[in-house]
Motif scaffolding. Structure first.
Motif, short mmCIF file in Angstrom:
data_model
loop_
_atom_site.label_atom_id
_atom_site.label_comp_id
_atom_site.label_asym_id
_atom_site.label_seq_id
_atom_site.Cartn_x
_atom_site.Cartn_y
_atom_site.Cartn_z
N ALA A 119 0.83 -1.21 0.00
CA ALA A 119 0.00 0.00 0.00
C ALA A 119 0.87 1.26 0.00
O ALA A 119 0.52 2.27 -0.63
N ALA A 120 2.00 1.20 0.69
CA ALA A 120 2.92 2.33 0.70
C ALA A 120 3.47 2.60 -0.70
O ALA A 120 3.54 3.74 -1.16
N VAL A 121 3.88 1.54 -1.39
CA VAL A 121 4.38 1.69 -2.76
C VAL A 121 3.28 2.24 -3.66
O VAL A 121 3.52 3.16 -4.47
N ASP A 122 2.08 1.70 -3.55
CA ASP A 122 0.96 2.18 -4.38
C ASP A 122 0.75 3.68 -4.18
O ASP A 122 0.52 4.42 -5.15
N HIS A 123 0.81 4.12 -2.94
CA HIS A 123 0.62 5.55 -2.66
C HIS A 123 1.72 6.38 -3.29
O HIS A 123 1.44 7.43 -3.92
N LEU A 124 2.94 5.94 -3.16
CA LEU A 124 4.07 6.69 -3.73
C LEU A 124 3.99 6.74 -5.25
O LEU A 124 4.33 7.76 -5.86
N VAL A 125 3.54 5.66 -5.86
CA VAL A 125 3.39 5.65 -7.33
C VAL A 125 2.36 6.67 -7.78
O VAL A 125 2.54 7.37 -8.78
N THR A 126 1.27 6.82 -7.01
CA THR A 126 0.25 7.81 -7.38
C THR A 126 0.81 9.23 -7.30
O THR A 126 0.30 10.14 -7.96
N LEU A 127 1.87 9.42 -6.50
CA LEU A 127 2.50 10.74 -6.39
C LEU A 127 3.54 10.96 -7.49
O LEU A 127 4.12 12.05 -7.58
N GLY A 128 3.77 9.93 -8.29
CA GLY A 128 4.71 10.07 -9.40
C GLY A 128 6.08 9.46 -9.17
O GLY A 128 6.96 9.56 -10.02
N HIS A 129 6.28 8.81 -8.03
CA HIS A 129 7.59 8.20 -7.74
C HIS A 129 7.76 6.91 -8.53
O HIS A 129 6.82 6.12 -8.66
N ARG A 130 8.97 6.71 -9.03
CA ARG A 130 9.29 5.50 -9.77
C ARG A 130 10.53 4.80 -9.21
O ARG A 130 10.70 3.60 -9.40
N ARG A 131 11.39 5.54 -8.55
CA ARG A 131 12.61 4.97 -7.94
C ARG A 131 12.39 4.91 -6.44
O ARG A 131 12.71 5.83 -5.68
N ILE A 132 11.79 3.80 -6.02
CA ILE A 132 11.36 3.63 -4.62
C ILE A 132 12.21 2.55 -3.97
O ILE A 132 12.12 1.37 -4.33
N ALA A 133 13.03 2.93 -3.03
CA ALA A 133 13.92 1.98 -2.34
C ALA A 133 13.24 1.39 -1.12
O ALA A 133 12.22 1.91 -0.62
N PHE A 134 13.83 0.29 -0.63
CA PHE A 134 13.34 -0.34 0.60
C PHE A 134 14.48 -0.42 1.60
O PHE A 134 15.57 -0.92 1.30
N LEU A 135 14.23 0.07 2.81
CA LEU A 135 15.19 0.02 3.91
C LEU A 135 14.66 -0.97 4.92
O LEU A 135 13.68 -0.70 5.62
N GLY A 136 15.26 -2.16 4.95
CA GLY A 136 14.74 -3.23 5.80
C GLY A 136 15.73 -3.73 6.82
O GLY A 136 16.81 -3.17 6.99
N TRP A 137 15.34 -4.83 7.49
CA TRP A 137 16.22 -5.49 8.45
C TRP A 137 16.99 -6.59 7.74
O TRP A 137 16.63 -6.99 6.63
N PRO A 138 18.04 -7.13 8.36
CA PRO A 138 18.72 -8.29 7.79
C PRO A 138 17.71 -9.41 7.57
O PRO A 138 16.80 -9.61 8.36
N ARG A 139 17.88 -10.15 6.50
CA ARG A 139 16.91 -11.19 6.16
C ARG A 139 16.86 -12.29 7.20
O ARG A 139 17.83 -12.58 7.88
N GLY A 140 15.68 -12.91 7.31
CA GLY A 140 15.49 -14.02 8.22
C GLY A 140 14.60 -13.74 9.40
O GLY A 140 14.30 -14.64 10.19
N SER A 141 14.14 -12.50 9.55
CA SER A 141 13.33 -12.16 10.72
C SER A 141 11.88 -12.56 10.59
O SER A 141 11.13 -12.54 11.55
N GLY A 142 11.43 -12.94 9.43
CA GLY A 142 10.02 -13.28 9.25
C GLY A 142 9.19 -12.03 9.04
O GLY A 142 8.65 -11.79 7.95
N VAL A 143 9.07 -11.22 10.06
CA VAL A 143 8.31 -9.96 9.97
C VAL A 143 8.94 -9.06 8.92
O VAL A 143 8.27 -8.51 8.05
N GLY A 144 10.27 -8.90 9.00
CA GLY A 144 10.95 -8.04 8.04
C GLY A 144 10.89 -8.59 6.63
O GLY A 144 10.73 -7.82 5.67
#
Length: 351
Positions: A185-210
């Protein structure tokens, strides 16, 4: 007049007892006990009369005596842990308040505990509480892949529900928040604002939630046919670490960032500022958790609100149902987070 003298549960300074309720309603003490523990054994009129006396006298069964009789503590175990990825932090109080509220309404109390400092630590404490019948069941939080608590409780036959589905099996009851839906939903919202280069800042892999939150970002980016290669960076859930991790994204082509937590988003704010850019104006940022600080930073942080009160109520609902009926089919409840749009993701992207 004698009936009214007992209102409030007191006669001569003494609290109401099972025997006084029996005298007040004109039945035997065993009938009062049946009204409390096996109401289906009584005729409807008798049950109404006894319950009316219980209410008028404000009678409260003695918890310890009832526990000895029923071999039930009427307590739910809840481990208090340090903050962990995606579950507890500054928003934890909403979940715990809902759990306590629902438990009280269901006739249970909450026993808070911490892990043991000796032996196997956490598992020892769960085994002790279960073995000694200090609690009837557990609510497990901060669940992750490889969590050994569910296996222990399954082996002991102790009811439990997990907040989080990453350590659960099909036969377990669990409640979770759909992180993938939120980041999509966050990406969808940003796309409606015209963003195309959308990065993801996450946790190290393996956390399940992340991993779940990252997958929602990836799915939405692919759905919009946007690039994901080189657009993901990771950090421990720490502002300074996130600042360093996100630093490589700016200045550059990235115009928006979706973060796996508000803590990571705050670190991203600092990385944006380090590069001479302005969060919310030059780079849109969306966090996750809708923590109290989201409205205090400048610009106000857009964030995904977790329905933690609903999650707390649902956990108690599933757990008390499991206590009453051990063989019932398992239930799984997946709740949807809500995107709260604030200043950090309100402006249209510049072409």
């Amino acid at each position: 007049m004698a009936r009214n003298s007992n209102v409030g549960g007191w006669r001569g300074g003494e609290p109401a007892t099972l025997a006084s309720v029996a005298r007040h309603s004109g039945v035997s003490p065993q009938t009062v006990s049946n009204a409390l523990n096996s109401p289906d054994l009584l005729a409807p009129e008798t049950l109404r009369r006894v319950r009316r006396s219980i209410e008028e006298l404000d009678y409260r069964p003695h918890r310890a005596a009832r526990s000895l009789r029923t071999k039930s503590s009427r307590l739910i175990g809840f481990e208090v842990q340090l903050s962990a990825y995606g579950v507890f932090g500054p928003v934890a109080e909403h979940f715990l308040h809902a759990v306590s509220e629902s438990a009280i309404n269901a006739g249970y109390g909450i026993l808070l505990f911490t892990e043991s400092t000796s032996g196997n630590g956490e598992l020892d404490r769960y085994a002790e509480l279960s073995r000694e019948r200090f609690v009837d069941a557990f609510i497990l939080t901060n669940t992750c892949r490889g969590d050994h608590r569910p296996k222990l409780l399954r082996k002991r036959g102790t009811p439990f529900v997990t907040f989080g589905r990453w350590s659960a099996r099909d036969q377990d009851d669990w409640v979770d928040v759909d992180g993938a839906h939120g980041t999509a939903a966050a990406v969808d919202h940003l796309v409606t604002l015209g963003h195309r280069r959308i990065a993801f800042l996450g946790w190290p892999r393996g956390s399940g939630v992340g991993d779940d939150r990252e997958q929602g970002w990836r799915d939405a980016m692919r759905r919009h046919q946007l690039p994901v290669r080189g657009m993901r960076v990771s950090s421990e859930d720490d502002v300074d670490a996130a600042r360093e991790a996100a630093g490589g994204l700016f200045p550059g082509a990235v115009t928006a960032v979706v973060a796996a937590s508000d803590t990571l988003a705050f670190g991203c704010y600092q990385a944006v500022q380090d590069s001479g850019l302005v969060p919310g104006r030059d780079v849109a940022v969306i966090g996750f958790d809708n923590s109290p600080a989201a409205e205090l930073v400048s610009p106000n942080l857009s964030s995904l609100h977790q329905p933690l009160r609903e999650a707390g109520h649902a956990c108690v609902q599933l757990l008390t149902a499991r206590i009453e009926e051990r063989q019932r089919d398992p239930e799984h409840i997946l709740l949807t987070p809500e995107l709260i749009v604030r200043e950090s993701a309100a402006n249209t992207a510049e072409s």
